[in-house]
Motif scaffolding. Structure first.
Motif, PDB file in Angstrom:
ATOM      1  N   ARG A 345       0.795  -1.220   0.000  1.00 22.48           N
ATOM      2  CA  ARG A 345       0.000   0.000   0.000  1.00 22.48           C
ATOM      3  C   ARG A 345       0.830   1.273   0.000  1.00 22.48           C
ATOM      4  NH1 ARG A 345      -3.605   0.034   4.970  1.00 22.48           N
ATOM      5  NH2 ARG A 345      -4.834  -1.408   3.713  1.00 22.48           N
ATOM      6  N   SER A 346       1.789   1.364   0.902  1.00 22.60           N
ATOM      7  CA  SER A 346       2.432   2.646   1.207  1.00 22.60           C
ATOM      8  C   SER A 346       3.880   2.709   0.737  1.00 22.60           C
ATOM      9  CB  SER A 346       2.379   2.901   2.719  1.00 22.60           C
ATOM     10  OG  SER A 346       1.057   2.784   3.214  1.00 22.60           O
ATOM     11  N   THR A 347       4.378   3.941   0.647  1.00 20.02           N
ATOM     12  CA  THR A 347       5.779   4.153   0.270  1.00 20.02           C
ATOM     13  C   THR A 347       6.704   3.770   1.427  1.00 20.02           C
ATOM     14  OG1 THR A 347       5.750   6.431   1.080  1.00 20.02           O
ATOM     15  CG2 THR A 347       5.128   6.066  -1.231  1.00 20.02           C
ATOM     16  N   PRO A 348       7.989   3.538   1.153  1.00 15.53           N
ATOM     17  CA  PRO A 348       8.938   3.207   2.226  1.00 15.53           C
ATOM     18  C   PRO A 348       8.995   4.293   3.305  1.00 15.53           C
ATOM     19  CG  PRO A 348       9.927   2.801   0.076  1.00 15.53           C
ATOM     20  CD  PRO A 348       8.623   3.490  -0.178  1.00 15.53           C
ATOM     21  N   GLU A 349       8.841   5.566   2.905  1.00 14.41           N
ATOM     22  CA  GLU A 349       8.925   6.665   3.865  1.00 14.41           C
ATOM     23  C   GLU A 349       7.771   6.616   4.868  1.00 14.41           C
ATOM     24  OE1 GLU A 349      11.379   7.619   0.424  1.00 14.41           O
ATOM     25  OE2 GLU A 349       9.324   6.904   0.623  1.00 14.41           O
ATOM     26  N   ILE A 350       6.569   6.315   4.386  1.00 12.65           N
ATOM     27  CA  ILE A 350       5.406   6.228   5.280  1.00 12.65           C
ATOM     28  C   ILE A 350       5.542   5.025   6.205  1.00 12.65           C
ATOM     29  CG2 ILE A 350       2.919   5.802   5.340  1.00 12.65           C
ATOM     30  CD1 ILE A 350       2.718   7.487   2.764  1.00 12.65           C
ATOM     31  N   LEU A 351       6.018   3.907   5.667  1.00  3.77           N
ATOM     32  CA  LEU A 351       6.178   2.707   6.491  1.00  3.77           C
ATOM     33  C   LEU A 351       7.278   2.878   7.530  1.00  3.77           C
ATOM     34  CD1 LEU A 351       5.704  -0.237   3.956  1.00  3.77           C
ATOM     35  CD2 LEU A 351       4.034   0.856   5.458  1.00  3.77           C
ATOM     36  N   ALA A 352       8.335   3.587   7.184  1.00  4.08           N
ATOM     37  CA  ALA A 352       9.412   3.840   8.164  1.00  4.08           C
ATOM     38  C   ALA A 352       8.857   4.603   9.358  1.00  4.08           C
ATOM     39  CB  ALA A 352      10.549   4.619   7.500  1.00  4.08           C
ATOM     40  N   LEU A 353       7.984   5.575   9.087  1.00  7.59           N
ATOM     41  CA  LEU A 353       7.357   6.329  10.173  1.00  7.59           C
ATOM     42  C   LEU A 353       6.445   5.430  11.002  1.00  7.59           C
ATOM     43  CD1 LEU A 353       6.705   9.088  11.529  1.00  7.59           C
ATOM     44  CD2 LEU A 353       4.793   9.264   9.915  1.00  7.59           C
ATOM     45  N   ALA A 354       5.620   4.636  10.327  1.00  2.33           N
ATOM     46  CA  ALA A 354       4.695   3.741  11.034  1.00  2.33           C
ATOM     47  C   ALA A 354       5.451   2.748  11.919  1.00  2.33           C
ATOM     48  CB  ALA A 354       3.819   2.998  10.022  1.00  2.33           C
ATOM     49  N   ASN A 355       6.512   2.174  11.386  1.00  6.83           N
ATOM     50  CA  ASN A 355       7.320   1.229  12.164  1.00  6.83           C
ATOM     51  C   ASN A 355       7.927   1.900  13.398  1.00  6.83           C
ATOM     52  OD1 ASN A 355       6.909  -1.013  10.478  1.00  6.83           O
ATOM     53  ND2 ASN A 355       8.621  -0.456   9.148  1.00  6.83           N
ATOM     54  N   SER A 356       8.357   3.156  13.231  1.00  3.29           N
ATOM     55  CA  SER A 356       9.004   3.859  14.351  1.00  3.29           C
ATOM     56  C   SER A 356       7.998   4.240  15.434  1.00  3.29           C
ATOM     57  CB  SER A 356       9.707   5.125  13.835  1.00  3.29           C
ATOM     58  OG  SER A 356       8.771   6.131  13.473  1.00  3.29           O
ATOM     59  N   ILE A 357       6.727   4.283  15.077  1.00  4.98           N
ATOM     60  CA  ILE A 357       5.678   4.612  16.055  1.00  4.98           C
ATOM     61  C   ILE A 357       5.329   3.392  16.902  1.00  4.98           C
ATOM     62  CG2 ILE A 357       3.238   5.249  16.300  1.00  4.98           C
ATOM     63  CD1 ILE A 357       3.628   6.806  13.600  1.00  4.98           C
ATOM     64  N   ILE A 358       4.978   2.308  16.229  1.00  5.97           N
ATOM     65  CA  ILE A 358       4.414   1.150  16.933  1.00  5.97           C
ATOM     66  C   ILE A 358       5.449   0.417  17.774  1.00  5.97           C
ATOM     67  CG2 ILE A 358       4.757  -0.620  15.157  1.00  5.97           C
ATOM     68  CD1 ILE A 358       1.545   0.050  17.226  1.00  5.97           C
ATOM     69  N   VAL A 359       6.715   0.617  17.493  1.00  5.22           N
ATOM     70  CA  VAL A 359       7.765  -0.075  18.232  1.00  5.22           C
ATOM     71  C   VAL A 359       7.762   0.306  19.717  1.00  5.22           C
ATOM     72  CG1 VAL A 359       9.614   1.639  17.927  1.00  5.22           C
ATOM     73  CG2 VAL A 359      10.188  -0.806  18.056  1.00  5.22           C
TER      74      VAL A 359
END
Length: 691
Positions: A345-359
Motif C-alpha cells: 500500500r504505502s511508500t517506504p517513507e510512510i512505512l518507516a514512520l509507522a514502524n518507528s511509532i508502533i515499536v
C-alpha cells in the motif's frame, strides 16, 4: 426353462422361411443393441473426460507464483492452530481467500469450513473471489459475521436454552425502547438514573465483556454507581420480557450461542466435528465471548486460523478484548505463528514512520513492515496556529491536489473524535469543495423506518409490545398512557389483533374516527398476510404516507427511503425472514457504508471508521496531547498503547502522501504536540510551520 423349451418346439415346427426371418430379426436386434451400448459407453467416456477436464481447471492455481513467500507459507500450512499476524496493507484478504481455495482443493468440503468475519459484505466478497479462483460454486461454505452464524445455529436449537426457534431479533433502538418500558413498569422514571441509551451501553458492555454491572459502572459510568441496584432490577426485568416475548437482542445472539455450546456437549461436538477448519478474520477485534465461541467450535479438530494484527486493535470501547490475540498462543497447543510484513500500500517513507511509532508499544508481536512501492516523499509534520488555520491549510492543499488533476476521492482527512471535523467542514463548504462525512444514524434507527417496520413486526409476533405501542401512538390523541392501557388489554388475549376491536373504548374522540375507519380495518386486513413487500405497500398507501407528510418537513425524502426498502423487501418471501435479515445487516451498516458510492468527494472520517481503507493522500488533524491521545483514553491501563495503535492505523491509511497536523494554541491556551509526533526520529519527517 419350460417356457424356453416350449418356444423352441414352436420355432422348430415353423416353415423354413419363417425360421430364417426370426433368426435374421434376432441378429439385427443384437447388432442394434451392441452399437447402442457402444454409443452410450463413448458418450459416458466423453462426459467423464469433460468432467475430468473441468476438475483440472480447478487445480490450475499456481500458489507459489501468485503469492509472496510469506503468504504462501500461510496458505499451504498444515492442520492445527495458526495465528497469522497480518500487518497493514500486506494482503490479508488475499491470503484468506487462497487458504480457503487451498483447503477445498485438498479435499476439505466447503460445508466443513467456517469463515467468521466482522461484516457480511466481507464474507460475501471473500466467497465470491474464492469461487472465481476455483471456478466452482462454494455456497455450502459457512461464511458471515459472528451474529449471522449465531442466528443460524440458534434457529435449530433455541428450545434447548428456553426460546422458540422462530425468535425475533431486537435492534439497538428496540432494546432502548424496551428498557424504557421496564423503567416505567418499575416506577423508576422519577429517579435520576441513566437515560435508556446509557443503560443500553452498560448492558451491552456487560454482555460483551462478560463483566458484572458494578465493574462496568466503575470503569465507564462512575457517576451512576449509586443506582447499581435499580439498574440491575431494570436489566433483570428486561431479560425476563425478552424471554417471555421470544426475542433476542444482538448481544443475546452471542451469549446464547456460547451458552448452547458450553451446556450442550452433543451440540458443540456436532458442529465442532462438522467444521473441520475455522478461519477468523480481524481476530484482534473479537470480544471475550467471540473468542470463547471460536475455541468451542474448533475444539474437536483444533484447526483454527486466527488472522489479524495486534497493531490495529483499536475497538476496546466496543468490548473488543486485546488479550484474545495476545494470549492466543497460550490457549492453543503447538500453535504456529506467521507474520505477513510485505506491504503493498504505502511508500517506504510512510512505512518507516509507522514502524518507528508502533515499536514503542510493549505488549505486541514485534514486526517491521517492508515496502514494495518505490520511494516517495517524506511525511510532513505541520504546525499551525489554531484549528481555523489548520482547516485553511488542509483545504488549500486539497485544492492543489484537485488542480493537479487528481480525484478528490483520493484524499482523506482523519481525526480522533468527530468534533474535530467541524472547522474542516465549514472551510470546505466555504471553498466549494465536495466532501462526505462518515457519520449519522443507521438506516433502521431512523424514526420513519422503525415506524413502518413496526406494522410488520406485529404480524410476525402479535405479542411484540414495543411495536404495538409505537403504532398505537400514531393514532391521534393516543400517548404513552393510552397506548399502554390498550396494550395491556389486548395482550391478555390469545390474539391481540382480533382483540383490538374491543379496545376502541380507550380512544378519545379526537382519534376515534381514524381508529375505526382507517387504522383498525387495515390491521385486520394485514392479519394472515406474510409477503413483506405487499404488507409494507398496504401500510404506506393506506396509513403511513399521510402520517409522514403531517409529521415531517422532509417527508418526500423519507418517503423515498421507504419505497427503496419496499423494493429491497421483494427479495424475501416471509416477514420474519425480512425483519431478521434487515436487523442483522443493519448492525454492521455504519462500517459497510464507508464504501460510499459517491464518486468525487473528500472523505472526512474518524480513524476508527477509516480502518481497512486507504487513500493516496491522508491528513491527520488535531494531533495535540489531550486530544490525540485523548485524556479519557489515557486513563485506562493500556490506554496509551491503544491510542498509539490508533495513530499507527491512521498513518498506514496513506499510500503516497501523509500530513500530520497539530495546533500551537486554542483561543485561550497553548497546546502541546501529540507525544506520538516526538517518538519518531527527525530524519523520518519533514517539518512545516504555517503562520
Amino acid at each position: 426353462m419350460s417356457i424356453i423349451a416350449s418356444n423352441i418346439k414352436v420355432f422348430v415346427k415353423r416353415p423354413l422361411p419363417i425360421q430364417i426371418l426370426y433368426i435374421s430379426s434376432f441378429y439385427i436386434l443384437l447388432f442394434t443393441l451392441t452399437n447402442r451400448t457402444k454409443i452410450v459407453y463413448f458418450q459416458y467416456m466423453k462426459s467423464y473426460s469433460i468432467r475430468k477436464d473441468s476438475r483440472s481447471v480447478e487445480t490450475t492455481i499456481d500458489y507459489k507464483n501468485e503469492l509472496n513467500s510469506l503468504q504462501h507459507e500461510v496458505v499451504c500450512s498444515e492442520d492445527g492452530a495458526s495465528l497469522v499476524i497480518a500487518g497493514a496493507g500486506t494482503g490479508k484478504t488475499r491470503t484468506i481467500i487462497y487458504r480457503v481455495a487451498w483447503l477445498i482443493q485438498n479435499g476439505i468440503a466447503p460445508q466443513s469450513i467456517l469463515l467468521l468475519t466482522f461484516t457480511n459484505k466481507a464474507a460475501k466478497e471473500m466467497m465470491k473471489r474464492t469461487e472465481g479462483l476455483l471456478s466452482k460454486n462454494i455456497t455450502a461454505l459457512w461464511g458471515g459475521t459472528f451474529h449471522h452464524v449465531a442466528n443460524k445455529l440458534l434457529r435449530n436449537h433455541a428450545k434447548l436454552i428456553g426460546y422458540k426457534n422462530d425468535f425475533l431479533i431486537l435492534d439497538r433502538t428496540d432494546t432502548k425502547d424496551m428498557l424504557d418500558s421496564c423503567v416505567l413498569e418499575l416506577n423508576q422514571k422519577e429517579k435520576i438514573i441513566p437515560a435508556s441509551a446509557i443503560i443500553v451501553d452498560v448492558y451491552s458492555f456487560m454482555k460483551n465483556t462478560n463483566d458484572n454491572i458494578e465493574s462496568v459502572l466503575n470503569k465507564k459510568y462512575p457517576q451512576y454507581i449509586e443506582f447499581t441496584q435499580e439498574l440491575m432490577d431494570i436489566i433483570t426485568l428486561y431479560e425476563a420480557k425478552k424471554l417471555r416475548q421470544n426475542m433476542m437482542d444482538f448481544d443475546d445472539l452471542l451469549l446464547n450461542l456460547k451458552l448452547l455450546l458450553q451446556e450442550h456437549n452433543e451440540v458443540c461436538n456436532m458442529y465442532s466435528n462438522r467444521f473441520r477448519h475455522v478461519l477468523v478474520d480481524e481476530y484482534q477485534d473479537t470480544n471475550t465471548i467471540q473468542g470463547e465461541i471460536v475455541d468451542l467450535i474448533s475444539r474437536v479438530h483444533g484447526n483454527i486460523m486466527a488472522v489479524g494484527d495486534d497493531g490495529q486493535s483499536i475497538f476496546s470501547f466496543r468490548g473488543a478484548n486485546f488479550e484474545n490475540i495476545l494470549n492466543f498462543p497460550l490457549r492453543h497447543k503447538n500453535v504456529k505463528i506467521y507474520k505477513l510484513t510485505i506491504n503493498y500500500r504505502s511508500t517506504p517513507e510512510i512505512l518507516a514512520l509507522a514502524n518507528s511509532i508502533i515499536v514503542h508499544n510493549k505488549k505486541q508481536f514485534p514486526k517491521q513492515l517492508e515496502a514494495v512501492k518505490e520511494s516517495g516523499v517524506l511525511p510532513t509534520k505541520v504546525a499551525v496556529e489554531n484549528v481555523y488555520e489548520q482547516a485553511e491549510f488542509v483545504a488549500s492543499k486539497i485544492m492543489d491536489i484537485r488542480d493537479d488533476g487528481h480525484e478528490l476521492s483520493s484524499v482523506a482527512v482523519l481525526y480522533r473524535s468527530h468534533y474535530q471535523a467541524m472547522e474542516m467542514e465549514l472551510e470546505l463548504k466555504r471553498r466549494g469543495i465536495s466532501y462526505d462525512v462518515r457519520s449519522g444514524l443507521k438506516f433502521l434507527e431512523q424514526a420513519h423506518i422503525k415506524d413502518i417496520l413496526s406494522y410488520l413486526r406485529i404480524l410476525a409476533n402479535p405479542f411484540d409490545e414495543l411495536s404495538w405501542v409505537r403504532i398505537l401512538k400514531m393514532i391521534p390523541g393516543v400517548g404513552n398512557k393510552t397506548a399502554d392501557r390498550i396494550w395491556k388489554e389486548i395482550s391478555g388475549s390469545d390474539n391481540p389483533i382480533k382483540s383490538l376491536t374491543y379496545a376502541r373504548h380507550h380512544i378519545i374522540k379526537k382519534g376515534k374516527a381514524y381508529f375505526e375507519q382507517t387504522f383498525l380495518p387495515i390491521i385486520v386486513e394485514l392479519e394472515g398476510r406474510d409477503i413483506p413487500a405487499a404488507c409494507l405497500t398496504i401500510v404506506l398507501e393506506n396509513i403511513y404516507e399521510q402520517y409522514l407528510f403531517n409529521r415531517y418537513d422532509n417527508a418526500e425524502l423519507r418517503l423515498e427511503d421507504i419505497k427503496q426498502m419496499i423494493q429491497y423487501a421483494n427479495k424475501y418471501e416471509t416477514i420474519a425472514e425480512f425483519i431478521n435479515e434487515m436487523s442483522l445487516d443493519d448492525q454492521h451498516a455504519q462500517t459497510e457504508e464507508t464504501d460510499s458510492d459517491r464518486d468525487n468527494e473528500v472523505i472526512l472520517s474518524s480513524i476508527h471508521q477509516a480502518k481497512g481503507l486507504e487513500w493516496n493522500t491522508v491528513f491527520i488533524i488535531g494531533l495535540n496531547d489531550g486530544r490525540f491521545p485523548s485524556l479519557k483514553a489515557l486513563r485506562g491501563e493500556y490506554g496509551e498503547e491503544e491510542e498509539r495503535r490508533l495513530f499507527y492505523v491512521a498513518t498506514t491509511r496513506a499510500c503516497k502522501e501523509l500530513y500530520l497536523c497539530y495546533c500551537l494554541a486554542t483561543d485561550n491556551a497553548f497546546l502541546k504536540p501529540s507525544r506520538f509526533l516526538n517518538e519518531s526520529p527527525n530524519e523520518l519527517l519533514e517539518e512545516l510551520i504555517v503562520t
